[in-house]
Enzyme design. Structure first.
Site, PDB file in Angstrom:
ATOM      1  CG  HIS A  76      -0.422   0.010   2.540  1.00 57.44           C
ATOM      2  ND1 HIS A  76      -0.009   1.166   3.166  1.00 57.44           N
ATOM      3  CD2 HIS A  76      -0.201  -0.997   3.428  1.00 57.44           C
ATOM      4  CE1 HIS A  76       0.428   0.870   4.387  1.00 57.44           C
ATOM      5  NE2 HIS A  76       0.331  -0.433   4.574  1.00 57.44           N
ATOM      6  CG  ASP A  78      -2.171   4.480   3.002  1.00 56.75           C
ATOM      7  OD1 ASP A  78      -1.937   3.373   2.454  1.00 56.75           O
ATOM      8  OD2 ASP A  78      -2.946   4.586   3.963  1.00 56.75           O
ATOM      9  CG  ASP A 115       2.872  -0.220   8.016  1.00 56.19           C
ATOM     10  OD1 ASP A 115       2.427  -0.752   6.986  1.00 56.19           O
ATOM     11  OD2 ASP A 115       2.186  -0.020   9.037  1.00 56.19           O
ATOM     12  CD  GLU A 145      -3.209  -1.181   5.287  1.00 54.71           C
ATOM     13  OE1 GLU A 145      -3.301  -2.247   5.924  1.00 54.71           O
ATOM     14  OE2 GLU A 145      -2.630  -0.169   5.744  1.00 54.71           O
ATOM     15  CD  GLU A 146      -1.258   1.955   7.639  1.00 52.55           C
ATOM     16  OE1 GLU A 146      -2.020   1.479   8.493  1.00 52.55           O
ATOM     17  OE2 GLU A 146      -0.104   1.541   7.450  1.00 52.55           O
ATOM     18  CG  HIS A 458       0.458   2.305  12.803  1.00 52.96           C
ATOM     19  ND1 HIS A 458      -0.725   1.628  12.905  1.00 52.96           N
ATOM     20  CD2 HIS A 458       0.914   2.050  11.559  1.00 52.96           C
ATOM     21  CE1 HIS A 458      -0.964   0.975  11.780  1.00 52.96           C
ATOM     22  NE2 HIS A 458       0.026   1.222  10.947  1.00 52.96           N
TER      23      HIS A 458
END
Length: 486
Positions: A76, A78, A115, A145-146, A458
């Protein structure tokens, strides 16, 4: 020039470094979409943006490999925009600045974007490398995605040609993921009529410096949730010191454990000193309860005098909201009975925004069982219903059922053992992966997820272990060469 461009494998690191220069927080995909299309044009592979905002690339088979099964690589585009409290980084405009520290790549007080930037960089390196031997290779780099897996959910049916899906969004080298949890966004809201502030003083109370973390991968570690810790204090301030709530802001991403929360309270002037003492008492309690889990020296819990707000929440609304936040389930609900070390069902009390006229509470609930996902979502809905709030569910995605007999899993296990001299670990993750959504539209694909080692995604402490990059790349290269014929 960034020092990570000197690392090996060169193609992987160069492309990752290039990607770090493109702002790409969730919700702002235009720049990275253009970057990926320009890259594809430069290296001479087919590419387009589909109706879901995903970038699809296709690379023809090496001569003599045309009859091999088609491999779909997936990552992904983003990244989660989290930063340290003292950072002025603007994720919409600023590049990510990286540095190397004791064998790991970090960003400077922000999320790194490994990520899933490493997955994207691996796809780019494969697309540009003219020396690799492989059958037909397709790639899909999904958007947003996030924040709800929107790109995967809006993926058109019939667009992809892959027989095998290799998701490059796992975060521990030497582990192959063959199943993951599903999830649902739970949003509870309430509007009401504000009331005039008749109190004498006002303060802002801030809790920050918690570790935060990934609400799937790290939800089982018992880390403090800033919203849940703040509500303990606020309830005492209301019941013991006649405080009134004027505002609350805590957390900013559903899939990140909140590391900061702040509230504005109005109260009698005579109770301000006692409130400040209560803050100190609560800070000591948090540090004691979370020693060994949090970095307690980083925890800050403090009071600032502020200008008196004009309006407050009505008392009944305030009390109902505080009770609901206090009662709201947060953390692990149940482990998988057949995999007792893996979380089955959890929730993350992620975002609270309250002002004198409206309230919004956002939670991400996860489960590898659909019935338990429904259970935890309904439990949360019931909790906030009692406060008079309206609750809606959105961004549903199902769990990914494991297939231990997967052909691509067997091949990866074989190649991994040949290259590393040991067996790989096969596991099911609690973190949500897009594999389940793609499988829902392409049910005949053979699927596995893998990746190098990333820690603390994150959070502003996100880091990528350099030593895992080269074996990850070698595994991809040999596996692509050994993909069987159709």
């Amino acid at each position: 020039m960034s020092e990570i461009r000197n690392l090996k494998p060169v193609g992987l690191w160069r492309n990752f470094d290039d990607l770090t220069q493109i702002p790409r927080p969730s919700g702002y995909m235009e720049k990275v979409q253009k970057f990926l299309l320009d890259f594809a044009a430069k290296v001479g592979v087919e590419a387009f943006v589909d109706a879901g905002g995903n970038v699809v690339m296709r690379k023809a088979a090496t001569a003599g490999y045309e009859n091999r099964k088609t491999v779909l690589l997936q990552a992904h585009m983003d990244m989660v925009p989290q930063k340290a409290p003292d950072s002025n980084h603007n994720f919409e405009t600023d590049p990510i600045v990286t540095h190397i520290e004791e064998g790991w790549v970090y960003a400077n007080n922000t999320t790194l974007g490994a990520d899933d930037g490493i997955g994207v960089a691996a796809i780019m390196a494969i697309m540009e490398d003219k020396d690799l031997k492989h059958g037909p290779v397709e790639a899909i780099i999904t958007r947003d995605e996030e924040t709800g897996m929107f790109g995967a959910n809006e993926l058109p049916e019939g667009e992809l040609h892959g027989d095998i899906l290799m998701n490059l969004d796992s975060e521990t080298w030497g582990k192959f993921v063959i199943g993951s949890a599903g999830g649902v966004d739970v949003t509870s809201t309430l509007e009401y009529k504000e009331v005039a502030n008749d109190q004498e003083a006002a303060v802002k109370v801030t809790l920050k410096g918690l570790r935060g973390g990934h609400s799937g991968l790290e939800i089982n570690e018992g880390r403090a949730n800033a919203n849940k810790e703040m509500v303990r204090f606020v309830r005492k301030a209301i019941t013991e010191l006649d405080a009134r709530l004027a505002g609350w802001q805590g957390g900013n991403m559903r899939n990140a454990i909140p590391f900061k929360a702040e509230v504005v309270l109005a109260l009698p002037q005579a109770n301000v000193v006692a409130l400040k003492e209560l803050v100190e008492k609560q800070k000591s309690a948090i540090k004691d309860e979370y020693k060994g889990i949090e970095v307690v020296d980083n925890i800050e819990f403090f009071v600032e005098d502020v200008e008196k707000p004009a309006a407050l929440l009505p008392v009944e609304i305030q009390d109902n909201l505080i009770d609901a936040i206090y009662a709201c389930h947060n953390g692990v609900l149940r482990m998988i009975p057949s995999y007792p070390d893996v979380v089955e069902t959890s929730s993350n009390l992620a975002i609270i925004n309250i002002d004198p006229a409206k309230a919004s509470i956002k939670i991400l609930a996860r489960s590898s069982r659909e019935d338990m996902k429904e259970y935890i979502a309904t439990q949360l809905e019931s909790c906030f219903n009692m406060a008079g709030m309206k609750t809606v569910f959105s961004a549903h995605y199902g769990g990914w059922d494991p297939n231990p007999q997967s052909e691509i899993l067997s091949l990866l296990q074989k190649v991994y053992k040949e290259q590393n001299g040991e067996e790989a670990i096969v596991q099911v993750d609690h973190a949500g992966l897009e594999c389940s959504i793609i499988l829902g539209k392409y049910p005949n694909m053979d699927v596995v997820s893998l990746g190098p080692t990333i820690r603390s995604p994150h959070t502003a402490k996100e880091r990528f272990e350099i030593a895992t990059a080269e074996p990850f790349w070698k595994l991809l290269v040999q596996t692509l060469e050994e993909i069987p014929a159709k």
